[in-house]
Design a protein around this motif. Structure first.
Motif, PDB file in Angstrom:
ATOM      1  N   MET A   1       0.852  -1.162   0.000  1.00  0.00           N
ATOM      2  CA  MET A   1       0.000   0.000   0.000  1.00  0.00           C
ATOM      3  C   MET A   1       0.906   1.235   0.000  1.00  0.00           C
ATOM      4  N   PRO A   2       0.832   2.072  -1.036  1.00  0.00           N
ATOM      5  CA  PRO A   2       1.696   3.254  -1.110  1.00  0.00           C
ATOM      6  C   PRO A   2       1.415   4.232   0.036  1.00  0.00           C
ATOM      7  N   ARG A   3       2.431   4.917   0.427  1.00  0.00           N
ATOM      8  CA  ARG A   3       2.306   5.891   1.513  1.00  0.00           C
ATOM      9  C   ARG A   3       3.234   7.057   1.248  1.00  0.00           C
ATOM     10  N   GLU A   4       3.002   8.125   1.949  1.00  0.00           N
ATOM     11  CA  GLU A   4       3.961   9.226   1.954  1.00  0.00           C
ATOM     12  C   GLU A   4       4.936   8.947   3.072  1.00  0.00           C
ATOM     13  N   LEU A   5       6.208   9.175   2.810  1.00  0.00           N
ATOM     14  CA  LEU A   5       7.206   8.950   3.853  1.00  0.00           C
ATOM     15  C   LEU A   5       7.016   9.950   4.975  1.00  0.00           C
ATOM     16  N   SER A   6       7.025   9.446   6.197  1.00  0.00           N
ATOM     17  CA  SER A   6       6.963  10.314   7.372  1.00  0.00           C
ATOM     18  C   SER A   6       8.355  10.903   7.618  1.00  0.00           C
ATOM     19  N   GLN A   7       8.441  11.832   8.524  1.00  0.00           N
ATOM     20  CA  GLN A   7       9.748  12.394   8.859  1.00  0.00           C
ATOM     21  C   GLN A   7      10.667  11.305   9.417  1.00  0.00           C
ATOM     22  N   LEU A  36      13.270   0.532   1.948  1.00  0.00           N
ATOM     23  CA  LEU A  36      14.156  -0.522   1.440  1.00  0.00           C
ATOM     24  C   LEU A  36      14.328  -0.526  -0.076  1.00  0.00           C
ATOM     25  N   PRO A  37      13.270  -0.312  -0.872  1.00  0.00           N
ATOM     26  CA  PRO A  37      13.477  -0.327  -2.326  1.00  0.00           C
ATOM     27  C   PRO A  37      14.486   0.717  -2.821  1.00  0.00           C
ATOM     28  N   LEU A  57      21.571   0.828  11.542  1.00  0.00           N
ATOM     29  CA  LEU A  57      20.316   1.014  12.268  1.00  0.00           C
ATOM     30  C   LEU A  57      20.350   0.264  13.587  1.00  0.00           C
ATOM     31  N   GLY A  58      19.743   0.860  14.575  1.00  0.00           N
ATOM     32  CA  GLY A  58      19.614   0.202  15.866  1.00  0.00           C
ATOM     33  C   GLY A  58      18.441  -0.760  15.869  1.00  0.00           C
ATOM     34  N   GLN A  59      18.298  -1.487  16.931  1.00  0.00           N
ATOM     35  CA  GLN A  59      17.228  -2.479  17.057  1.00  0.00           C
ATOM     36  C   GLN A  59      15.854  -1.828  16.910  1.00  0.00           C
ATOM     37  N   GLU A  60      15.671  -0.674  17.522  1.00  0.00           N
ATOM     38  CA  GLU A  60      14.378   0.012  17.442  1.00  0.00           C
ATOM     39  C   GLU A  60      14.026   0.363  15.990  1.00  0.00           C
ATOM     40  N   ASP A  61      15.011   0.816  15.238  1.00  0.00           N
ATOM     41  CA  ASP A  61      14.771   1.166  13.837  1.00  0.00           C
ATOM     42  C   ASP A  61      14.457  -0.072  13.001  1.00  0.00           C
ATOM     43  N   LEU A  62      15.166  -1.170  13.249  1.00  0.00           N
ATOM     44  CA  LEU A  62      14.878  -2.414  12.533  1.00  0.00           C
ATOM     45  C   LEU A  62      13.478  -2.926  12.873  1.00  0.00           C
ATOM     46  N   GLU A  63      13.105  -2.820  14.140  1.00  0.00           N
ATOM     47  CA  GLU A  63      11.757  -3.228  14.539  1.00  0.00           C
ATOM     48  C   GLU A  63      10.705  -2.346  13.873  1.00  0.00           C
ATOM     49  N   TYR A  64      11.005  -1.062  13.737  1.00  0.00           N
ATOM     50  CA  TYR A  64      10.093  -0.150  13.041  1.00  0.00           C
ATOM     51  C   TYR A  64       9.924  -0.591  11.589  1.00  0.00           C
ATOM     52  N   LEU A  65      11.030  -0.894  10.910  1.00  0.00           N
ATOM     53  CA  LEU A  65      10.944  -1.372   9.522  1.00  0.00           C
ATOM     54  C   LEU A  65      10.131  -2.665   9.449  1.00  0.00           C
ATOM     55  N   LEU A  66      10.360  -3.569  10.379  1.00  0.00           N
ATOM     56  CA  LEU A  66       9.591  -4.814  10.399  1.00  0.00           C
ATOM     57  C   LEU A  66       8.106  -4.544  10.592  1.00  0.00           C
ATOM     58  N   SER A  73       2.819  -1.423   4.863  1.00  0.00           N
ATOM     59  CA  SER A  73       3.206  -0.069   4.466  1.00  0.00           C
ATOM     60  C   SER A  73       4.529  -0.022   3.714  1.00  0.00           C
ATOM     61  N   GLU A  74       5.422  -0.934   4.022  1.00  0.00           N
ATOM     62  CA  GLU A  74       6.738  -0.963   3.380  1.00  0.00           C
ATOM     63  C   GLU A  74       6.671  -1.910   2.190  1.00  0.00           C
ATOM     64  N   SER A  75       6.710  -1.353   1.001  1.00  0.00           N
ATOM     65  CA  SER A  75       6.623  -2.145  -0.216  1.00  0.00           C
ATOM     66  C   SER A  75       7.939  -2.872  -0.454  1.00  0.00           C
ATOM     67  N   LEU A  76       7.840  -4.161  -0.744  1.00  0.00           N
ATOM     68  CA  LEU A  76       9.038  -4.963  -0.978  1.00  0.00           C
ATOM     69  C   LEU A  76       9.100  -5.481  -2.411  1.00  0.00           C
ATOM     70  N   GLY A  77       8.112  -5.155  -3.211  1.00  0.00           N
ATOM     71  CA  GLY A  77       8.032  -5.671  -4.562  1.00  0.00           C
ATOM     72  C   GLY A  77       9.217  -5.321  -5.440  1.00  0.00           C
ATOM     73  N   CYS A  78       9.847  -4.190  -5.195  1.00  0.00           N
ATOM     74  CA  CYS A  78      10.981  -3.757  -6.018  1.00  0.00           C
ATOM     75  C   CYS A  78      12.333  -4.134  -5.426  1.00  0.00           C
ATOM     76  N   VAL A  79      12.331  -4.777  -4.275  1.00  0.00           N
ATOM     77  CA  VAL A  79      13.601  -5.156  -3.647  1.00  0.00           C
ATOM     78  C   VAL A  79      14.045  -6.496  -4.244  1.00  0.00           C
ATOM     79  N   PRO A  80      15.226  -6.548  -4.843  1.00  0.00           N
ATOM     80  CA  PRO A  80      15.701  -7.816  -5.397  1.00  0.00           C
ATOM     81  C   PRO A  80      15.751  -8.900  -4.314  1.00  0.00           C
TER      82      PRO A  80
END
Length: 91
Positions: A1-7, A36-37, A57-66, A73-80
């Motif tokens: 689902m496309p989104r606008e990047l937050s700060q 990620l793309p 990235l710290g653990q908190e940032d990796l958990e946020y990405l997860l 929200s995080e599209s992975l379709g373009c990630v090889p």
């Protein structure tokens, strides 16, 4: 689902890709909708480089990405796939 990047998203992208000057895809001209793309396709020069950037990235940032991946929200379709494997191995 496309989104606008937050700060927070922008800050994460710039942390792993400090050379990132704009938030538009050089190929399509469309704004980035994920972290990620563009990291995999525009900034990382290899799987090793991709991993080294993510290791900043710290653990908190990796958990946020997860959490973004889990809620769609995080599209992975373009990630090889080999880059996704690097991310999976790191996590």
């Amino acid at each position: 689902m496309p989104r606008e990047l937050s700060q927070k998203d922008i800050n994460l992208l710039k942390q792993v890709a400090p050379e990132c000057k704009g938030l538009d895809c050089a190929g399509s001209g469309a704004p980035y909708k994920s972290i990620l793309p563009p990291l995999a396709n525009h900034f990382a020069t290899s799987e090793k480089d991709f991993r080294e950037r993510l290791e900043k990235l710290g653990q908190e940032d990796l958990e946020y990405l997860l959490s973004l991946i889990q809620n769609g929200s995080e599209s992975l379709g373009c990630v090889p796939p080999h880059y996704m494997q690097v991310f999976i191995d790191l996590v």
